[in-house]
Write a protein that holds these residues in place. Structure first.
Motif, PDB file in Angstrom:
ATOM      1  N   THR A 310       0.827  -1.212   0.000  1.00 27.25           N
ATOM      2  CA  THR A 310       0.000   0.000   0.000  1.00 27.25           C
ATOM      3  C   THR A 310       0.856   1.254   0.000  1.00 27.25           C
ATOM      4  O   THR A 310       1.789   1.374   0.795  1.00 27.25           O
ATOM      5  CB  THR A 310      -0.868   0.045   1.278  1.00 27.25           C
ATOM      6  OG1 THR A 310      -1.537  -1.180   1.380  1.00 27.25           O
ATOM      7  CG2 THR A 310      -1.875   1.178   1.223  1.00 27.25           C
ATOM      8  N   VAL A 311       0.519   2.141  -0.886  1.00 26.31           N
ATOM      9  CA  VAL A 311       1.192   3.446  -0.881  1.00 26.31           C
ATOM     10  C   VAL A 311       0.445   4.324   0.120  1.00 26.31           C
ATOM     11  O   VAL A 311      -0.751   4.556  -0.013  1.00 26.31           O
ATOM     12  CB  VAL A 311       1.149   4.083  -2.287  1.00 26.31           C
ATOM     13  CG1 VAL A 311       1.806   5.468  -2.258  1.00 26.31           C
ATOM     14  CG2 VAL A 311       1.840   3.170  -3.286  1.00 26.31           C
ATOM     15  N   VAL A 312       1.170   4.748   1.152  1.00 26.20           N
ATOM     16  CA  VAL A 312       0.519   5.516   2.218  1.00 26.20           C
ATOM     17  C   VAL A 312       0.619   7.001   1.904  1.00 26.20           C
ATOM     18  O   VAL A 312       1.707   7.517   1.674  1.00 26.20           O
ATOM     19  CB  VAL A 312       1.175   5.200   3.572  1.00 26.20           C
ATOM     20  CG1 VAL A 312       0.643   6.132   4.651  1.00 26.20           C
ATOM     21  CG2 VAL A 312       0.912   3.749   3.944  1.00 26.20           C
ATOM     22  N   ARG A 313      -0.554   7.641   1.873  1.00 32.75           N
ATOM     23  CA  ARG A 313      -0.569   9.102   1.658  1.00 32.75           C
ATOM     24  C   ARG A 313      -1.165   9.773   2.870  1.00 32.75           C
ATOM     25  O   ARG A 313      -2.130   9.279   3.452  1.00 32.75           O
ATOM     26  CB  ARG A 313      -1.396   9.440   0.417  1.00 32.75           C
ATOM     27  CG  ARG A 313      -0.733   8.983  -0.857  1.00 32.75           C
ATOM     28  CD  ARG A 313      -1.252   9.779  -2.074  1.00 32.75           C
ATOM     29  NE  ARG A 313      -0.455   9.476  -3.250  1.00 32.75           N
ATOM     30  CZ  ARG A 313      -0.606   8.390  -3.993  1.00 32.75           C
ATOM     31  NH1 ARG A 313      -1.532   7.512  -3.702  1.00 32.75           N
ATOM     32  NH2 ARG A 313       0.167   8.181  -5.045  1.00 32.75           N
ATOM     33  N   ARG A 314      -0.582  10.891   3.210  1.00 32.68           N
ATOM     34  CA  ARG A 314      -1.091  11.645   4.356  1.00 32.68           C
ATOM     35  C   ARG A 314      -1.890  12.833   3.871  1.00 32.68           C
ATOM     36  O   ARG A 314      -1.496  13.503   2.926  1.00 32.68           O
ATOM     37  CB  ARG A 314       0.060  12.156   5.214  1.00 32.68           C
ATOM     38  CG  ARG A 314       0.623  11.116   6.103  1.00 32.68           C
ATOM     39  CD  ARG A 314       1.441  11.723   7.242  1.00 32.68           C
ATOM     40  NE  ARG A 314       1.651  10.698   8.242  1.00 32.68           N
ATOM     41  CZ  ARG A 314       2.463   9.697   8.080  1.00 32.68           C
ATOM     42  NH1 ARG A 314       3.150   9.569   6.980  1.00 32.68           N
ATOM     43  NH2 ARG A 314       2.596   8.791   9.028  1.00 32.68           N
ATOM     44  N   GLY A 315      -2.997  13.083   4.548  1.00 35.24           N
ATOM     45  CA  GLY A 315      -3.731  14.311   4.263  1.00 35.24           C
ATOM     46  C   GLY A 315      -3.382  15.319   5.338  1.00 35.24           C
ATOM     47  O   GLY A 315      -2.515  15.069   6.178  1.00 35.24           O
ATOM     48  N   SER A 316      -4.042  16.450   5.309  1.00 37.18           N
ATOM     49  CA  SER A 316      -3.814  17.420   6.378  1.00 37.18           C
ATOM     50  C   SER A 316      -4.522  16.926   7.634  1.00 37.18           C
ATOM     51  O   SER A 316      -5.404  16.063   7.564  1.00 37.18           O
ATOM     52  CB  SER A 316      -4.388  18.781   5.970  1.00 37.18           C
ATOM     53  OG  SER A 316      -5.792  18.662   5.849  1.00 37.18           O
ATOM     54  N   ALA A 320      -8.255  14.644   8.059  1.00 43.98           N
ATOM     55  CA  ALA A 320      -8.440  13.392   8.813  1.00 43.98           C
ATOM     56  C   ALA A 320      -9.346  13.589  10.017  1.00 43.98           C
ATOM     57  O   ALA A 320      -9.750  12.618  10.661  1.00 43.98           O
ATOM     58  CB  ALA A 320      -7.080  12.861   9.267  1.00 43.98           C
ATOM     59  N   ARG A 323     -12.756  11.632  10.495  1.00 43.21           N
ATOM     60  CA  ARG A 323     -12.573  10.211  10.849  1.00 43.21           C
ATOM     61  C   ARG A 323     -12.051  10.067  12.277  1.00 43.21           C
ATOM     62  O   ARG A 323     -12.387   9.126  12.978  1.00 43.21           O
ATOM     63  CB  ARG A 323     -11.617   9.541   9.865  1.00 43.21           C
ATOM     64  CG  ARG A 323     -12.296   9.226   8.525  1.00 43.21           C
ATOM     65  CD  ARG A 323     -11.333   8.625   7.545  1.00 43.21           C
ATOM     66  NE  ARG A 323     -10.323   9.573   7.130  1.00 43.21           N
ATOM     67  CZ  ARG A 323      -9.014   9.361   7.243  1.00 43.21           C
ATOM     68  NH1 ARG A 323      -8.563   8.235   7.743  1.00 43.21           N
ATOM     69  NH2 ARG A 323      -8.152  10.278   6.847  1.00 43.21           N
ATOM     70  N   TYR A 394       2.105   9.734  18.771  1.00 41.17           N
ATOM     71  CA  TYR A 394       1.340  10.010  17.551  1.00 41.17           C
ATOM     72  C   TYR A 394       1.297  11.522  17.320  1.00 41.17           C
ATOM     73  O   TYR A 394       1.257  12.294  18.274  1.00 41.17           O
ATOM     74  CB  TYR A 394      -0.092   9.456  17.680  1.00 41.17           C
ATOM     75  CG  TYR A 394      -0.239   8.029  17.192  1.00 41.17           C
ATOM     76  CD1 TYR A 394       0.588   7.028  17.675  1.00 41.17           C
ATOM     77  CD2 TYR A 394      -1.195   7.691  16.248  1.00 41.17           C
ATOM     78  CE1 TYR A 394       0.470   5.728  17.228  1.00 41.17           C
ATOM     79  CE2 TYR A 394      -1.329   6.392  15.804  1.00 41.17           C
ATOM     80  CZ  TYR A 394      -0.493   5.410  16.287  1.00 41.17           C
ATOM     81  OH  TYR A 394      -0.618   4.124  15.850  1.00 41.17           O
ATOM     82  N   PRO A 395       1.274  11.924  16.041  1.00 40.40           N
ATOM     83  CA  PRO A 395       1.199  13.366  15.775  1.00 40.40           C
ATOM     84  C   PRO A 395      -0.207  13.902  16.061  1.00 40.40           C
ATOM     85  O   PRO A 395      -1.102  13.145  16.427  1.00 40.40           O
ATOM     86  CB  PRO A 395       1.529  13.456  14.279  1.00 40.40           C
ATOM     87  CG  PRO A 395       1.192  12.122  13.719  1.00 40.40           C
ATOM     88  CD  PRO A 395       1.364  11.121  14.813  1.00 40.40           C
ATOM     89  N   SER A 396      -0.394  15.175  15.878  1.00 37.12           N
ATOM     90  CA  SER A 396      -1.708  15.841  15.992  1.00 37.12           C
ATOM     91  C   SER A 396      -2.356  15.639  17.351  1.00 37.12           C
ATOM     92  O   SER A 396      -3.557  15.383  17.445  1.00 37.12           O
ATOM     93  CB  SER A 396      -2.663  15.328  14.909  1.00 37.12           C
ATOM     94  OG  SER A 396      -2.061  15.355  13.664  1.00 37.12           O
TER      95      SER A 396
END
Lengths: 518, 292
Positions: A310-316, A320, A323, A394-396
């Motif tokens: 899986t190619v992992v892409r991050r959104g802002s 997210a 969710r 974890y971030p955020s």
């Protein structure tokens, strides 16, 4: 046995929360002996109070302890079995020859020891307060300490026993038990002061009789007001009179021993059904292992052909967030029984059909005691489930904190939605404004208390009395806008103030949530 | 990629868990070995931005990760030694929640969670709440969450506890595969967890870095110093008092001992090729001797 009791006691007193507990005890001791011009009292006889002699200060502080330790102390010690279960110490003890009744007695004595240490602090504070107030410079240690021994200590044993019984009894051992205890405490605190209470109740009536006799002997009007124990606001400072002190008779002492005997028997009763932490017997969770059939190497865990694809892409963080919020709602509502939903649906159904006056006065408060156990999860679950070990890097982190609070806001709005719709339809903007403020404030209060204390008990113990006081007619604590003036204006805290306070609490917690372990 | 520079951690009460450790970590699998209480977990928590060091620096791609932890956190997969789960969520719900917390896009999160559930072989337990998982299954969920964000830095603390022997072997291989272009820091006190896969071994004890090098370098340290001899059972204690014994096997003629000694320990002792466990025990043994 002694080693068990001391081990339990040491473990508790070495936690930071214990210092806060002792501080609270000292504060209670301070409140019990107000300055002569104070407009509040913990104990009064109509417009009178006793001169601050050792006997009176000791008795006033001991009675205050009796009343408030039974409430606060219960929540302080109500985790001795749960702690053994959580830390697996219970499993170790269960595999020893230690007999169940001996284990329970040790746990009971541990509870008694913790509460008695609070009593010792209260007695020390009483001594300091007598000297500080300076109404009587003669210190009689015997007279000061006697009320703690004969009045407050039996209440300590009662509280310690009740906490143990609660922890070992189905339904009571759940979060609902914390709410149930509040109402039991009210019955005990009020009924226990009555002269007709079984076994002399809390022993207060004998003390009141002694105070009344001294007042009558001094020619004071004993019919001018009733004895009051609690926390009361006064129109004018109380007038002191000299009380000769309390000499307990044999009947009084016997009744105290009987009370202690009965509650200790109650505490040990669960030995009949206590399963010694065996999950197979107590309805707990028994882990289910996967099928015992050998798994072929190429299909077992960690077998991956050609690597992870899986190619992992991050959104802002913002993208997210929805969710994350859904996740927080799931975490908040996890494991809620269908009976909870049925109860909520019933309250909502009744809300739809009753006259509008009953909606804000009765049904909205009813809807907002229902989620108390869920609110108390805010800020605490990740610690109580030890998920914080995973989440810490974890971030955020701040977005997560906001999402957690908003999950609580959604829960509050959801449980009060039927009432809000009725108020909107009925054209009650003041009621709707109070509703919005409460929707923001209640989860903020739960989230901040949970984040600070990391235990659900603080909010449970704090919110229920506030809710009850509001429902009972104390406007300053009416969070739901239940109490109205004749023109329909809510008498409780102003909605903008409550909402701002809630948001302020959340901002403070969010600001602190980025702080790492030291 | 990740540097720890002169990192020290002193806990309240004065316990010094980490003492001036400097590590420059580049892609590859680095095995962090040390006895229980050596400071491994504290060091891992500092590297994972969970704990702030008392002094020293943590740099990620040259930037200060203590003051600005987010870039490292976004690139990090961390599995702590002890952790919990939400007992009433399923593995998919739990991982989806964590994927959102990591900031993965919707599509990536869904695909990655499915792939990882397959990887950790929990497909058949998907509908079960996590509270009904065995310890090994929970550990696999923990490993899955560490790999959620396709991390460039993977820090795993005693990851094989609770896994069965076959799972351990496959997990080590997986970490080895992942380490081709990632930093993988694996902490353990079980030497066999790193001896076949680590390109770089770091040994710590009492909070200090004792030795760092490729396994071959560590083996060279004890070359010619590992011996095997069979002694009567009654003499085992006496031998252990003098030499570091790395293995004991009962035989029909006594106990066959594998031991470290700079010189031949007895006339019938035969030299054997050292392995990483011998090297590790040699380093720890020397540090204890110096400590005395």
């Amino acid at each position: 046995m002694i080693a068990l009791v001391l081990g339990d006691f040491r473990d508790r007193v070495r936690r930071p929360a214990y210092a806060a507990t002792l501080l609270a005890a000292a504060l209670l001791g301070y409140l019990a002996v107000p300055a002569s011009d104070s407009r509040w009292a913990i104990m009064q006889l109509g417009p009178y109070r006793g001169l601050y002699t050792s006997a009176y200060v000791g008795m006033a502080t001991a009675l205050a302890s009796t009343l408030w330790l039974m409430l606060g102390g219960f929540y302080v010690v109500r985790n001795t079995i749960a702690r053994d279960e959580r830390t697996n110490v219970g499993l170790l003890l269960a595999s020893t020859p230690l007999r169940t009744p001996v284990y329970l007695v040790a746990k009971l004595l541990g509870n008694v020891l913790v509460l008695t240490s609070m009593l010792v602090v209260l007695a020390g504070t009483a001594l300091v307060m007598q000297v500080a107030r300076g109404e009587s410079t003669s210190v009689d240690l015997g007279a000061l300490l006697l009320p703690f021994a004969v009045v407050a200590f039996p209440a300590v044993v009662l509280t310690a026993s009740a906490a143990l019984f609660w922890e070992l009894t189905p339904v009571l051992k759940t979060g609902s038990g914390n709410v149930i205890w509040f109402f039991c405490w009210m019955v005990l605190a009020l009924g226990g002061q009555s002269p007709s209470a079984p076994l002399g109740g809390l022993g207060v009536s004998d003390v009141v009789e002694s105070l009344g006799a001294d007042m009558a002997a001094k020619g004071l009007d004993v019919t001018g007001g009733e004895f009051s124990l609690g926390l009361t606001a006064l129109d004018a400072p109380l007038t002191p009179f000299e009380w000769s002190g309390f000499t307990p008779g044999a009947g009084f002492l016997l009744s105290r021993l009987l009370v202690m005997g009965v509650v200790v028997a109650l505490a040990l009763l669960p030995a009949v059904w206590f399963t010694r932490f065996d999950p197979a017997l107590d309805g707990g969770v028994v882990p289910e292992a996967p099928d015992a059939v050998p798994v072929p190497a190429e299909s077992g865990a960690f077998y991956v052909r050609g690597g992870l694809k899986t190619v992992v892409r991050r959104g802002s963080a913002l993208s997210a967030f929805p969710r994350l919020l859904v996740g927080e709602v799931r975490v908040l509502l996890q494991g809620v029984s269908r009976w909870w939903w049925i109860g909520l649906a019933l309250v909502a159904a009744v809300t739809v059909v009753v006259p509008i006056a009953g909606v804000s006065r009765v049904l909205l408060p009813a809807a907002w005691i229902w989620p108390v156990l869920l609110w108390s999860r805010l800020g605490t679950q990740r610690y109580e489930c030890d998920v914080q070990s995973i989440l810490a890097p974890y971030p955020s982190v701040r977005w997560r904190a906001v999402a957690e609070w908003l999950a609580g806001v959604l829960l509050t709005a959801g449980t009060g939605a039927a009432a809000a719709i009725r108020m909107v339809v009925a054209g009650d903007p003041a009621g709707v404004a109070a509703w919005v403020a409460a929707v923001l404030f209640i989860p903020a209060l739960a989230f901040s208390l949970g984040s600070l204390s990391r235990t659900h008990r603080v909010f449970q113990a704090g919110y229920v009395p506030v809710w009850y006081a509001g429902v009972s007619g104390l406007p300053v604590l009416d969070l739901a806008g239940a109490l109205r003036a004749e023109d329909g204006t809510p008498l409780g805290p102003p909605a903008p103030l409550l909402a701002a306070l809630g948001i302020g609490l959340v901002v403070a917690v969010v600001a602190l949530s980025g702080r790492r372990l030291r | 990629m990740l540097q720890l520079v002169d990192v020290t951690k002193v806990y309240r009460g004065g316990k010094r868990a980490v003492e001036g450790i400097t590590l420059d970590l580049q892609p590859g699998l680095i095995g962090l070995l040390g006895p229980n209480g050596a400071g491994k977990s504290s060091l891992m928590r500092i590297a994972a931005t969970v704990t702030r060091p008392t002094s020293g620096q943590v740099l990620f791609q040259g930037r200060d990760a203590v003051a600005h932890p987010n870039p490292l956190r976004e690139a990090l997969g961390y599995l702590p030694q002890d952790f919990g789960v939400y007992p009433n969520l399923t593995a998919r719900e739990f991982l989806a929640y964590l994927a959102a917390a990591k900031g993965l896009s919707v599509r990536s999160a869904r695909a990655r969670v499915d792939e990882l559930i397959q990887l950790v072989n929990l497909t058949e337990a998907l509908e079960r709440p996590l509270g009904k998982y065995s310890g090994g299954m929970v550990r696999r969920v923990g490993i899955a969450q560490a790999l959620l964000g396709d991390p460039k830095v993977i820090i795993v603390d005693e990851p094989t506890a609770g896994l069965d022997p076959e799972e351990r072997v496959r997990f080590r291989t997986l970490l080895s595969d992942l380490s081709v272009d990632r930093v993988v820091l694996l902490s353990t006190h079980i030497v066999s967890d790193v001896d076949s896969v680590a390109a770089d071994v770091v040994v710590v004890a009492r909070g200090r870095l004792l030795r760092r090098g490729a396994p071959e370098d560590l083996l060279r340290d004890v070359d010619g110093q590992v011996w095997e001899a069979t002694v009567p059972y009654s003499e085992v204690a006496a031998v252990r008092a003098v030499h570091t014994v790395s293995r004991m096997v009962r035989t029909t003629t006594g106990v066959r001992l594998r031991m470290l000694s700079p010189t031949r320990p007895s006339a019938d002792a035969v030299p054997v090729a050292p392995d990483l466990e011998d090297a590790y025990l040699g380093i720890i043994g020397r540090s204890v001797a110096v400590g005395r």
